[in-house]
Design an enzyme around this catalytic site. Structure first.
Site: not given
Ligand code: NAD
Ligand code: DAU
Length: 340
Positions: A11, A13, A59-60, A124, A149
């Protein structure tokens, strides 16, 4: 510059690759991705023909593969997005989170040290743990992660900082809040609720739904990372969010309004174990770098919901594929036993 973007088919990336390429077309980007269930090559469908962008599946956590990729690509900067990222998945199956998020980050750091490569790590707000009312986490706050996580991300942050202190490796860290926007895998709350509304399925709100999150537009996260890459100081950590929070019920309400959904779809279901009630970050350090978020969380959530309404081509194949098994496991009993 030659940049390796790990996790570039996920997402954030993939949004970052498009963002960076648009603003810095002279740079070459190598997308290095294991292609887990969360990855989609189609996230970058419009860019694969571009000679400044290439792809390598890997794989990293595999040292020889990472070293070879860096040498062949002559990598000068690694931006590490690769991770297992979903809290619920980490509760059901935590070990892969250590393999990728801790060991994988460590392998990248070792290769960076050996080859003299600058390293930027994507972290995060979850590393700070649950934040009490009124407080906003600053970069100096202790790390108190509470899910597998979050613990794996905190361990990675500490390794990154240790490599700077011990070996002088030029590192930076950004800690992002909850991102929303295009191409987010529908296990996460905003795309799950948006696609459920579009499918007429119930919305499983964990517990009372009063948990607070800072929903940040993914483009603001990308511009924040850019600001740190261009103006950040080696060894420093930066919080990237909006500094504004809303409850999950407020977020659901925005999704429902944007998609003309019926509030009767809301189901309060069994809570996530160890669910952090509130995340909130102080973003002054980023503002001092000259960065500011462009989107309010309300706007970010509304825009994200609209994107899912307009891009069924992207999420319908996911929702009808292997995701269904995960959905059954995660929600069948919860939805059967939902509270009013
Ligand atoms: P995502 O799950 O959408 O994507 C993760 C990507 O990493 C995927 O393309 C997956 O194939 C790749 N990956 C997983 N394991 C791997 C490995 N061993 N080697 C190489 N590639 C690998 O995640 P995202 O939501 O895009 O999050 C990206 C980064 O941002 C993560 O480090 C996450 O912790 C961080 N982050 C996410 C959020 C959020 O809200 N989604 C918020 C803050 C930080
Ligand atoms: O805060 C940053 C983090 O945000 C990132 O580091 C994580 O990779 C990312 O997954 C996200 O974590 P959260 O657990 O906060 O996000 P999620 O979208 O899973 O959930 C957002 C909020 O919604 C959380 O309070 C849980 C709630 N939730 C989530 C799901 C999937 C629900 O109530 N119902 C659901 O089905």
């Amino acid at each position: 510059m030659k940049i390796m973007v790990t996790g570039g088919c996920g997402f954030i990336g993939s949004n970052f690759v498009r963002y960076w390429h648009t603003r810095h077309p002279e740079d070459h980007l190598l997308v290095y991705d294991k292609m887990t269930y969360a990855a989609r090559k189609e996230n970058l469908h419009d860019l694969w023909e571009n000679e400044q962008i290439s792809f390598l599946q890997g794989d990293i956590a595999e040292m020889s593969a990472v070293r070879r990729a860096c040498l062949e690509h002559q990598t000068e900067l690694i931006v590490n997005f690769a991770a297992e990222t979903h809290v619920d998945q980490s509760i059901a199956g935590p070990l892969v989170f250590t393999d990728t998020n801790v060991r994988g980050t460590h392998v990248l750091l070792e290769v960076a040290r050996e080859l003299g490569i600058r390293f930027h790590h994507i972290s995060t707000d979850e590393v700070y743990g649950h934040i009490e009312d009124q407080h906003q986490s600053t970069e100096e706050d202790p790390l108190l992660p509470r899910s597998p996580y979050a613990a794996s991300k905190a361990a990675a942050d500490q390794l990154v900082q240790a490599y700077h202190i011990t070996y002088g490796l030029p590192v930076t860290i950004t800690r992002g809040s909850n991102n929303v926007g295009p191409f987010q895998y529908p296990e996460k709350a905003v795309p799950l609720f948006s696609t459920n509304v579009l499918l007429g399925e119930p919305l499983p709100v964990y517990g009372d739904g009063l948990q607070m999150r800072d929903y940040t537009h993914v483009i603001d996260h990308c511009s924040g990372i850019e600001a740190v890459l261009l103006r950040g100081q080696p060894g420093e950590v930066y919080n990237v969010g909006t500094g504004e929070e809303m409850t999950n019920l407020e977020m659901v309400d925005i999704v429902l309004q944007e998609l003309n959904g019926n509030p009767s779809l809301i189901r309060h279901v069994q809570d996530r174990p160890g669910h952090d009630r509130r995340y909130s970050m102080n973003i002054s350090k980023m503002r001092n770098l000259g960065w500011t978020p462009a989107f309010h969380p309300r706007q970010a959530v509304a825009e994200a919901a609209r994107w899912y309404a307009e891009n069924r081509w992207w999420w319908e194949p996911i929702r009808s594929g292997a995701f269904r098994e995960y959905y059954e496991r995660q929600y069948r009993d919860r939805l059967a036993g939902h509270t009013a």
